[in-house]
Design a protein around this motif. Structure first.
Motif, PDB file in Angstrom:
ATOM      1  N   SER A   1       6.331   9.912   8.194  1.00 33.03           N
ATOM      2  CA  SER A   1       6.758   9.223   9.402  1.00 33.03           C
ATOM      3  C   SER A   1       7.370   7.885   9.040  1.00 33.03           C
ATOM      4  N   PHE A   2       8.657   7.746   9.271  1.00 32.30           N
ATOM      5  CA  PHE A   2       9.351   6.495   8.965  1.00 32.30           C
ATOM      6  C   PHE A   2       8.762   5.343   9.766  1.00 32.30           C
ATOM      7  N   SER A   3       8.478   5.568  11.054  1.00 33.05           N
ATOM      8  CA  SER A   3       7.962   4.489  11.904  1.00 33.05           C
ATOM      9  C   SER A   3       6.583   4.033  11.445  1.00 33.05           C
TER      10      SER A   3
ATOM     11  N   THR B   1       0.842  -1.197   0.000  1.00 30.04           N
ATOM     12  CA  THR B   1       0.000   0.000   0.000  1.00 30.04           C
ATOM     13  C   THR B   1       0.876   1.246   0.000  1.00 30.04           C
ATOM     14  N   ILE B   2       0.488   2.241  -0.789  1.00 27.00           N
ATOM     15  CA  ILE B   2       1.214   3.509  -0.823  1.00 27.00           C
ATOM     16  C   ILE B   2       0.533   4.486   0.128  1.00 27.00           C
TER      17      ILE B   2
ATOM     18  N   PHE C   1      13.993  -1.417  11.489  1.00 22.71           N
ATOM     19  CA  PHE C   1      15.120  -1.483  10.550  1.00 22.71           C
ATOM     20  C   PHE C   1      15.464  -2.908  10.114  1.00 22.71           C
ATOM     21  N   GLU C   2      14.820  -3.874  10.710  1.00 22.08           N
ATOM     22  CA  GLU C   2      15.090  -5.257  10.322  1.00 22.08           C
ATOM     23  C   GLU C   2      14.708  -5.486   8.858  1.00 22.08           C
TER      24      GLU C   2
ATOM     25  N   LYS D   1       5.845   0.336  10.201  1.00 20.07           N
ATOM     26  CA  LYS D   1       4.905  -0.421  11.033  1.00 20.07           C
ATOM     27  C   LYS D   1       3.741  -0.952  10.210  1.00 20.07           C
ATOM     28  N   GLU D   2       3.276  -0.155   9.240  1.00 22.78           N
ATOM     29  CA  GLU D   2       2.138  -0.546   8.412  1.00 22.78           C
ATOM     30  C   GLU D   2       2.575  -1.290   7.149  1.00 22.78           C
ATOM     31  N   ASN D   3       3.892  -1.504   7.001  1.00 22.42           N
ATOM     32  CA  ASN D   3       4.445  -2.226   5.856  1.00 22.42           C
ATOM     33  C   ASN D   3       4.019  -1.585   4.532  1.00 22.42           C
ATOM     34  N   CYS D   4       4.152  -0.254   4.464  1.00 27.84           N
ATOM     35  CA  CYS D   4       3.789   0.497   3.264  1.00 27.84           C
ATOM     36  C   CYS D   4       4.967   0.570   2.285  1.00 27.84           C
TER      37      CYS D   4
END
Length: 436
Positions: A11-13, A4-5, A72-73, A17-20
């Motif tokens: 916000s990097f986090s 998803t875009i 960051f993983e 977190k949402e795997n965008c």
């Protein structure tokens, strides 16, 4: 299935977190850290990933994210063990001037003071720190509520001293996003001298005489001249659009764009190049504005996304209020031509009203124009791409739509260099305005 875009997310986090959708720029962390520059200023056009990259740095270094290794993983930086150990181990101050877009000096000062007050509030843990004196805790509490104008230049320096004291002498990393937004607004709205004086004093205390500063990164659109803004900073590393340093980390390379297009099932590469290619950073000649690309990937429609994200006040003001020569050159560019100008990447706002080359230099550094060849100190420049051309055409339509027909007649005559028609229009205006 493509990710998803998240349109507009800086916000990097949140993105992780949402795997965008995310193009991995984390090796910027390693390159920046290993260069060991005290203060780094990186200038790029708007919507070029500056805020997201600074937030990425913040998430990597800040102690506030010490338990967030999962962010960051799987990314490139996580392949290096020494950097895995470094994540979340530094006190960080992250400040943005993006919202300081006021029409008058007092309002801008209030905005800056509120931003710095929020920094104090965000570090409220200091008020219970056993390492700080009671008088220092009272000062922190007071500044979390209100900061007077005369206090502004010293507040970030002093906050660094409190944070460093709490962390047993560990120095602070500072990230400042859009440092030049209040300066551009000050120029447009006529309070440049007051604002530049305040910012110069703030920067001197924050980045030069700050013994508790580890390193700092500033980002902005323009490189304001050292004489007018950074005269006291001899520890400043400048990375402009012409620099090789960090060239691939801000903006999308053509390889990254085409890979993303394949992922989302788009084949029309030449049309994407026509609309959105054209930015040059260092020796990287095919750079794309991330905002335009992610909007195209999301919607599948060609449109001037980047040019519609801002009112373009400064660019419009410089051309509309510029000399006859500027308008003639601008017409040449709109018709698809090129012009030869002396381009200086160091911006001197005080010269904009008197030096035509300074105007073109700002338009180049802001991404509206691009150099296509260079001979000595002169560069051949043209409009960056079709998207920007559409923006300028809309600006011109707005100018002629909002003014009187007499004004439009005068501008048309000016653009053509028709002195007779200019005189005729001015005579008609004079007769209608004054008793005769």
């Amino acid at each position: 299935m493509p990710k998803t875009i998240a349109i507009g997310s800086q916000s990097f986090s949140d993105i992780r977190k949402e795997n965008c959708f995310f193009i991995d720029k984390t090796l910027f962390i390693k390159d920046w850290w290993e260069n060991k520059d005290s203060v780094t200023l990186i200038t790029r056009p708007r919507r070029f990933g500056k805020t997201l990259n600074l937030d990425m740095l913040n998430c990597f270094f800040s102690t506030k994210y010490k338990d967030r290794a999962e962010l960051f993983e799987g990314l490139k930086i996580w392949e290096y063990e020494e950097y895995r150990k470094m994540q979340g181990t530094y006190p960080v101050i992250f400040l943005s001037f993006a919202g300081i877009k006021e029409c008058d000096y007092e309002s801008a000062v209030y905005g800056i003071s509120r931003n710095i007050s929020k920094l104090y509030a965000d570090n409220a843990y200091l008020m219970t720190s056993p390492k700080l004196l009671e008088s220092e805790k009272r000062e922190i509490k007071k500044r979390a509520e209100k900061i007077e104008r005369y206090e502004i230049p010293y507040t970030i320096n002093e906050l660094c001293s409190y944070i460093s004291k709490h962390y047993c002498g560990k120095k602070v990393i500072i990230f400042l996003d859009e440092y030049d937004t209040p300066l551009q607004e000050a120029y447009v709205n006529g309070y440049w001298n007051e604002m530049s004086g305040l910012i110069r004093s703030l920067f001197n205390n924050t980045f030069k005489t700050n013994e508790n500063l580890s390193r700092a990164v500033l980002t902005g659109i323009t490189r304001v001249s050292k004489e007018s803004m950074f005269s006291d900073l001899n520890n400043l590393e400048l990375c402009t659009m012409s620099s090789e340093k960090y060239k691939e980390y801000f903006g999308f390379t053509e390889k990254e764009v085409f890979k993303a297009m394949d992922e989302y099932g788009y084949k029309n590469r030449e049309e994407v190049k026509y609309w959105y290619d054209g930015f040059t950073i260092g020796t990287e000649h095919a750079m794309y504005n991330p905002w335009s690309i992610i909007n195209f990937l999301d919607k599948g429609i060609f449109a001037p996304y980047w040019s519609n994200t801002s009112s373009n006040n400064l660019a419009g003001k410089l051309i509309k209020e510029g000399s006859k020569n500027i308008k003639i050159d601008f017409q040449t560019l709109l018709e698809g031509g090129t012009i030869i100008k002396k381009i200086d990447t160091e911006m001197v706002f005080s010269r904009l009203s008197s030096d035509e080359d300074a105007v073109w230099s700002l338009l180049v550094s802001s991404g509206y124009m691009k150099p296509i060849s260079q001979s000595g100190k002169k560069s051949e420049i043209t409009i960056t791409n079709y998207e920007v051309r559409q923006m300028f055409e809309s600006l011109v339509e707005d100018w002629f739509g909002e003014e009187s027909s007499d004004y439009n007649d005068f501008i048309r005559a000016l653009l053509k260099g028709n002195v007779y028609e200019m005189n005729k229009t001015m005579n008609e205006l004079s007769l209608s305005m004054f008793s005769s």
